[in-house]
Motif scaffolding. Structure first.
Motif, PDB file in Angstrom:
ATOM      1  N   GLN A   1       0.833  -1.203   0.000  1.00  0.00           N
ATOM      2  CA  GLN A   1       0.000   0.000   0.000  1.00  0.00           C
ATOM      3  C   GLN A   1       0.872   1.259   0.000  1.00  0.00           C
ATOM      4  O   GLN A   1       0.556   2.234  -0.693  1.00  0.00           O
ATOM      5  CB  GLN A   1      -0.948   0.002   1.207  1.00  0.00           C
ATOM      6  N   LEU A   2       1.951   1.234   0.749  1.00  0.00           N
ATOM      7  CA  LEU A   2       2.879   2.367   0.761  1.00  0.00           C
ATOM      8  C   LEU A   2       3.512   2.573  -0.613  1.00  0.00           C
ATOM      9  O   LEU A   2       3.670   3.713  -1.070  1.00  0.00           O
ATOM     10  CB  LEU A   2       3.958   2.171   1.821  1.00  0.00           C
ATOM     11  N   GLU A   3       3.885   1.489  -1.271  1.00  0.00           N
ATOM     12  CA  GLU A   3       4.469   1.586  -2.605  1.00  0.00           C
ATOM     13  C   GLU A   3       3.457   2.157  -3.598  1.00  0.00           C
ATOM     14  O   GLU A   3       3.813   2.985  -4.441  1.00  0.00           O
ATOM     15  CB  GLU A   3       4.965   0.209  -3.064  1.00  0.00           C
ATOM     16  N   ILE A   4       2.214   1.730  -3.492  1.00  0.00           N
ATOM     17  CA  ILE A   4       1.164   2.256  -4.373  1.00  0.00           C
ATOM     18  C   ILE A   4       0.964   3.750  -4.112  1.00  0.00           C
ATOM     19  O   ILE A   4       0.889   4.554  -5.051  1.00  0.00           O
ATOM     20  CB  ILE A   4      -0.149   1.465  -4.187  1.00  0.00           C
ATOM     21  N   SER A   5       0.899   4.105  -2.849  1.00  0.00           N
ATOM     22  CA  SER A   5       0.727   5.526  -2.495  1.00  0.00           C
ATOM     23  C   SER A   5       1.902   6.365  -2.999  1.00  0.00           C
ATOM     24  O   SER A   5       1.703   7.476  -3.514  1.00  0.00           O
ATOM     25  CB  SER A   5       0.594   5.684  -0.982  1.00  0.00           C
ATOM     26  N   LEU A   6       3.107   5.852  -2.855  1.00  0.00           N
ATOM     27  CA  LEU A   6       4.289   6.558  -3.331  1.00  0.00           C
ATOM     28  C   LEU A   6       4.250   6.722  -4.851  1.00  0.00           C
ATOM     29  O   LEU A   6       4.575   7.796  -5.377  1.00  0.00           O
ATOM     30  CB  LEU A   6       5.563   5.824  -2.914  1.00  0.00           C
ATOM     31  N   ALA A   7       3.824   5.697  -5.558  1.00  0.00           N
ATOM     32  CA  ALA A   7       3.732   5.783  -7.017  1.00  0.00           C
ATOM     33  C   ALA A   7       2.725   6.850  -7.435  1.00  0.00           C
ATOM     34  O   ALA A   7       2.987   7.646  -8.347  1.00  0.00           O
ATOM     35  CB  ALA A   7       3.347   4.424  -7.608  1.00  0.00           C
ATOM     36  N   HIS A   8       1.580   6.898  -6.756  1.00  0.00           N
ATOM     37  CA  HIS A   8       0.576   7.924  -7.055  1.00  0.00           C
ATOM     38  C   HIS A   8       1.108   9.318  -6.730  1.00  0.00           C
ATOM     39  O   HIS A   8       0.913  10.262  -7.515  1.00  0.00           O
ATOM     40  CB  HIS A   8      -0.719   7.655  -6.286  1.00  0.00           C
ATOM     41  N   ALA A   9       1.762   9.450  -5.599  1.00  0.00           N
ATOM     42  CA  ALA A   9       2.312  10.752  -5.205  1.00  0.00           C
ATOM     43  C   ALA A   9       3.377  11.209  -6.198  1.00  0.00           C
ATOM     44  O   ALA A   9       3.411  12.385  -6.593  1.00  0.00           O
ATOM     45  CB  ALA A   9       2.891  10.677  -3.793  1.00  0.00           C
ATOM     46  N   THR A  10       4.225  10.298  -6.627  1.00  0.00           N
ATOM     47  CA  THR A  10       5.266  10.632  -7.600  1.00  0.00           C
ATOM     48  C   THR A  10       4.638  11.074  -8.915  1.00  0.00           C
ATOM     49  O   THR A  10       5.072  12.058  -9.528  1.00  0.00           O
ATOM     50  CB  THR A  10       6.201   9.428  -7.828  1.00  0.00           C
ATOM     51  N   HIS A  11       3.616  10.376  -9.343  1.00  0.00           N
ATOM     52  CA  HIS A  11       2.921  10.734 -10.585  1.00  0.00           C
ATOM     53  C   HIS A  11       2.298  12.129 -10.461  1.00  0.00           C
ATOM     54  O   HIS A  11       2.399  12.952 -11.381  1.00  0.00           O
ATOM     55  CB  HIS A  11       1.855   9.684 -10.909  1.00  0.00           C
ATOM     56  N   THR A  12       1.663  12.395  -9.341  1.00  0.00           N
ATOM     57  CA  THR A  12       1.036  13.699  -9.113  1.00  0.00           C
ATOM     58  C   THR A  12       2.080  14.807  -9.101  1.00  0.00           C
ATOM     59  O   THR A  12       1.878  15.872  -9.693  1.00  0.00           O
ATOM     60  CB  THR A  12       0.247  13.694  -7.787  1.00  0.00           C
ATOM     61  N   ILE A  13       3.206  14.563  -8.451  1.00  0.00           N
ATOM     62  CA  ILE A  13       4.287  15.553  -8.414  1.00  0.00           C
ATOM     63  C   ILE A  13       4.798  15.836  -9.815  1.00  0.00           C
ATOM     64  O   ILE A  13       5.025  16.994 -10.186  1.00  0.00           O
ATOM     65  CB  ILE A  13       5.429  15.086  -7.482  1.00  0.00           C
ATOM     66  N   ASP A  14       4.969  14.809 -10.627  1.00  0.00           N
ATOM     67  CA  ASP A  14       5.417  14.994 -12.009  1.00  0.00           C
ATOM     68  C   ASP A  14       4.421  15.831 -12.807  1.00  0.00           C
ATOM     69  O   ASP A  14       4.812  16.725 -13.563  1.00  0.00           O
ATOM     70  CB  ASP A  14       5.645  13.647 -12.689  1.00  0.00           C
ATOM     71  N   GLU A  15       3.135  15.537 -12.643  1.00  0.00           N
ATOM     72  CA  GLU A  15       2.108  16.310 -13.346  1.00  0.00           C
ATOM     73  C   GLU A  15       2.121  17.768 -12.897  1.00  0.00           C
ATOM     74  O   GLU A  15       2.034  18.678 -13.725  1.00  0.00           O
ATOM     75  CB  GLU A  15       0.724  15.714 -13.102  1.00  0.00           C
ATOM     76  N   LEU A  16       2.214  17.995 -11.603  1.00  0.00           N
ATOM     77  CA  LEU A  16       2.248  19.365 -11.081  1.00  0.00           C
ATOM     78  C   LEU A  16       3.490  20.108 -11.560  1.00  0.00           C
ATOM     79  O   LEU A  16       3.428  21.298 -11.881  1.00  0.00           O
ATOM     80  CB  LEU A  16       2.190  19.348  -9.549  1.00  0.00           C
ATOM     81  N   ASN A  17       4.605  19.405 -11.636  1.00  0.00           N
ATOM     82  CA  ASN A  17       5.830  20.025 -12.122  1.00  0.00           C
ATOM     83  C   ASN A  17       5.662  20.477 -13.567  1.00  0.00           C
ATOM     84  O   ASN A  17       6.107  21.570 -13.939  1.00  0.00           O
ATOM     85  CB  ASN A  17       7.008  19.060 -11.998  1.00  0.00           C
ATOM     86  N   GLN A  18       5.022  19.652 -14.388  1.00  0.00           N
ATOM     87  CA  GLN A  18       4.777  20.030 -15.776  1.00  0.00           C
ATOM     88  C   GLN A  18       3.900  21.282 -15.863  1.00  0.00           C
ATOM     89  O   GLN A  18       4.140  22.172 -16.680  1.00  0.00           O
ATOM     90  CB  GLN A  18       4.126  18.877 -16.539  1.00  0.00           C
ATOM     91  N   VAL A  19       2.912  21.367 -15.002  1.00  0.00           N
ATOM     92  CA  VAL A  19       2.038  22.540 -14.974  1.00  0.00           C
ATOM     93  C   VAL A  19       2.839  23.773 -14.574  1.00  0.00           C
ATOM     94  O   VAL A  19       2.728  24.837 -15.204  1.00  0.00           O
ATOM     95  CB  VAL A  19       0.850  22.329 -14.008  1.00  0.00           C
TER      96      VAL A  19
END
Length: 70
Positions: free
Chosen positions: A11-29
């Motif tokens: 569950q922690l790995e899944i949460s980290l993957a989602h958080a990393t994806h969100t951070i990447d998207e926000l960085n692009q914005v």
């Protein structure tokens, strides 16, 4: 007990993957907004120069002073 730890780790790995994806998207914005801000800043600077030139041509010696009520 080991199964519980594995589930928590998964569950922690899944949460980290989602958080990393969100951070990447926000960085692009943020990068896109930075580029847009730079472009708009250049445009405003160019427009300001054009207005100053027009004012100088229309009213030679005009300093662009604000009226006394400002």
């Amino acid at each position: 007990m080991a199964n519980d730890h594995e589930q928590r780790l998964e569950q922690l790995e899944i949460s980290l993957a989602h958080a990393t994806h969100t951070i990447d998207e926000l960085n692009q914005v943020v990068v896109g907004q930075g580029k847009q801000i730079d472009r708009l800043t250049r445009l405003v600077g160019n427009m300001t120069e054009q207005v100053d030139e027009l004012m100088e041509n229309v009213l030679p010696g005009h300093q662009g002073e604000k009226p006394p009520h400002y």
